[in-house]
Scaffold this active site. Structure first.
Site, mmCIF file in Angstrom:
data_model
loop_
_atom_site.group_PDB
_atom_site.id
_atom_site.type_symbol
_atom_site.label_atom_id
_atom_site.label_comp_id
_atom_site.label_asym_id
_atom_site.label_seq_id
_atom_site.Cartn_x
_atom_site.Cartn_y
_atom_site.Cartn_z
ATOM 1 N N HIS A 62 -36.196 12.984 -42.948
ATOM 2 C CA HIS A 62 -34.825 12.537 -43.259
ATOM 3 C C HIS A 62 -34.049 13.595 -44.025
ATOM 4 C CE1 HIS A 62 -31.849 9.271 -43.778
ATOM 5 N NE2 HIS A 62 -31.531 9.960 -44.868
ATOM 6 N N HIS A 64 -29.857 15.441 -44.011
ATOM 7 C CA HIS A 64 -28.515 15.538 -43.402
ATOM 8 C C HIS A 64 -28.070 16.996 -43.527
ATOM 9 C CE1 HIS A 64 -27.846 11.072 -43.729
ATOM 10 N NE2 HIS A 64 -28.676 11.217 -44.748
ATOM 11 N N GLU A 142 -26.509 9.803 -34.901
ATOM 12 C CA GLU A 142 -26.228 8.642 -35.744
ATOM 13 C C GLU A 142 -24.982 7.877 -35.281
ATOM 14 O OE1 GLU A 142 -26.650 8.017 -40.397
ATOM 15 O OE2 GLU A 142 -24.857 9.167 -39.937
ATOM 16 N N SER A 146 -18.005 0.121 -38.879
ATOM 17 C CA SER A 146 -18.057 -1.347 -38.928
ATOM 18 C C SER A 146 -16.800 -1.999 -38.355
ATOM 19 C CB SER A 146 -18.252 -1.798 -40.381
ATOM 20 O OG SER A 146 -17.191 -1.295 -41.177
ATOM 21 N N HIS A 180 -26.612 3.979 -38.989
ATOM 22 C CA HIS A 180 -26.373 4.417 -40.367
ATOM 23 C C HIS A 180 -26.922 3.442 -41.405
ATOM 24 C CE1 HIS A 180 -24.051 4.994 -44.147
ATOM 25 N NE2 HIS A 180 -24.531 6.211 -43.963
ATOM 26 N N HIS A 207 -30.752 3.873 -42.587
ATOM 27 C CA HIS A 207 -30.752 3.665 -44.041
ATOM 28 C C HIS A 207 -30.851 2.144 -44.271
ATOM 29 C CE1 HIS A 207 -28.408 7.520 -43.815
ATOM 30 N NE2 HIS A 207 -29.177 7.818 -44.848
ATOM 31 N N GLU A 210 -30.396 0.776 -49.863
ATOM 32 C CA GLU A 210 -30.487 1.965 -50.723
ATOM 33 C C GLU A 210 -30.066 1.636 -52.159
ATOM 34 O OE1 GLU A 210 -28.193 5.131 -49.081
ATOM 35 O OE2 GLU A 210 -28.766 6.581 -50.631
HETATM 36 C C1 BEZ Z 1 -17.819 1.815 -42.092
HETATM 37 O O1 BEZ Z 1 -17.334 2.103 -41.014
HETATM 38 O O2 BEZ Z 1 -17.937 0.659 -42.465
HETATM 39 C C2 BEZ Z 1 -18.284 2.887 -43.028
HETATM 40 C C3 BEZ Z 1 -18.221 4.228 -42.641
HETATM 41 C C4 BEZ Z 1 -18.636 5.204 -43.522
HETATM 42 C C5 BEZ Z 1 -19.162 4.845 -44.755
HETATM 43 C C6 BEZ Z 1 -19.236 3.530 -45.132
HETATM 44 C C7 BEZ Z 1 -18.775 2.537 -44.250
HETATM 45 FE FE FE2 Z 2 -29.675 9.743 -45.934
#
Ligand code: BEZ
Ligand code: FE2
Length: 404
Positions: A62, A64, A142, A146, A180, A207, A210
């Site tokens: 893991h 980045h 990745e 949301s 993610h 993830h 966390e």
């Molecule tokens: C989201 O799309 O919800 C998101 C993207 C990046 C970081 C945290 C949330």
């Molecule tokens: Fe990470």
């Protein structure tokens, strides 16, 4: 065809002495040197000095790389403050990234004995450099997002990146997928991406739990993530539950990262479903997340995370931090557990023929020199003193080729 002779060889959690390893790209045989010399009489013999120990190449599942330019840009100490700083400076950090920097950071891993790493890629920018590296790279495409209105576009972009990485597939570049996190990926995307992963037999990582803020958001829709999401996407409700997120992975054993705020029961659910947990102690400390309950984890792996939440990519430094952080654990048993985490456990989770000194496995080796006053030659004590006293490998081999 070559033979390595080394005072100590780490085999299946044990240290063996008076043995040597014959190999080409793969490991051929482990036996006393004289026996191997007779059987492979034209082999080149490489003898390491007294006090050297040969391990399977270490695996850091893991990292980045796309955030490798960070040294002091991001805000450490609190997860939500850190996340806000990532959103603010992400573009600047990516602008500061170049091929030489990625190569330099991959070299830092190599120096610490890492022959295989898992690169989490959210934009696909590091594919070209990863395919040029000698190290084995699990290239985790990745998916993140949301917002329901963006699902189609995000999925199309993900499929594009996945396809591009599949065209670059080689013995050292292995395409895979990353989801993610439960707070940042829409359930439709989770379902569709896992469907592809199952159909194409791709390794999956995510993830998971966390921070305390993540747990509070997923359980109650409250805490630091409420303000974050009001600002970020004008939303006030989490898109996944912890249980729903985990259930989505049933039948698809995955590498979950962090799990700092996972309960004993949730960690046991990971065990029961064949998942593994990538422990990233330095990242967890720097982002104010706490300490994972690794004592409940069956398939424990160890990761550095990226330089977005760490100050180095050395897997040895990560092991040292884990030794110090889990101050109640039996010291020597933990040292051995960490070496196993970075070798055979990670290889099992990634489903690759690496991480063991055993015939037919890839000849990926990391050789370290132990302090010359070492008395106790048990595997646990050798693991401990590798972690405490070694900063750089003596040599590293990948597919039988010496590359460090
Ligand atoms: C989201 O799309 O919800 C998101 C993207 C990046 C970081 C945290 C949330
Ligand atoms: Fe990470």
């Amino acid at each position: 065809m070559r033979i390595i002779s080394c005072q100590y060889i780490f085999i299946e959690g044990k240290i063996v002495k008076n043995q040597a390893v014959a190999f080409d790209k793969k490991i051929l045989k482990i036996a006393p040197l004289n026996e191997l010399k007779q059987e492979f009489d034209s082999a080149e013999i490489i003898t390491f000095p007294k006090g050297c120990v040969l391990y399977p190449g270490f695996i850091n599942p893991h990292v980045h790389l796309e955030f490798s330019a960070n040294r002091a840009t991001l805000n450490y100490g609190d997860f939500i403050e850190w996340l806000n700083s990532v959103i603010e400076y992400r573009e600047e950090l990516v602008d500061r990234l170049d091929e030489d920097l990625i190569k330099f950071k991959a070299q830092e891993m190599l120096k610490s004995g890492v022959t295989t790493f898992g690169a989490i890629s959210s934009f696909g920018a590091e594919l070209e450099v990863c395919r040029k590296l000698k190290q084995r790279v699990i290239y985790f495409n990745e998916i993140i997002g949301s917002n329901p209105a963006a699902v189609d576009a995000l999925f199309a972009d993900f499929k594009n990146r996945l396809e591009t990485s599949q065209k670059a597939k080689s013995s050292t570049l292995i395409p895979a997928v990353a989801i993610h996190s439960p707070y940042s990926v829409h359930p439709i995307l989770i379902r569709e991406v896992l469907k592809i992963a199952k159909e194409q037999n791709l390794t999956v990582t995510a993830h998971f739990l966390e921070s305390q803020a993540e747990r509070e958001w997923l359980e109650n829709g409250t805490g630091g993530f409420l303000d974050f999401f009001i600002n970020f996407s004008n939303t006030t409700k989490p898109i996944n539950t912890i249980e729903g997120f985990l259930n989505a992975f049933n039948g698809c054993p995955a590498l979950f990262t962090h799990g700092v705020q996972a309960t004993k029961e949730e960690l046991e659910t990971l065990n029961k479903n064949g998942h593994s947990l990538i422990h990233c102690p330095r990242s967890n400390r720097l982002l104010g997340c706490g300490r994972a309950q690794i004592e409940y984890v069956d398939n424990l792996l160890l990761g550095t995370d990226g330089l977005s939440s760490n100050y180095s990519l050395s897997i040895l430094e990560e092991m040292r931090a884990a030794l110090m952080m889990h101050h109640k654990a039996d010291l020597k048993k933990l040292a051995l557990k960490l070496i196993n985490a970075a070798t055979q456990n990670a290889a099992n989770a990634l489903n690759l023929n690496i991480g063991k000194i055993e015939p037919n496995y890839h000849a990926d080796f990391a050789i370290f020199k132990l302090p010359n006053d070492l008395k106790d030659e048990s595997a646990e004590n050798i693991a401990l003193h590798t972690i405490l006293n070694c900063n750089s490998a003596q040599a590293v081999y990948i597919d039988g080729e010496e590359i460090f």
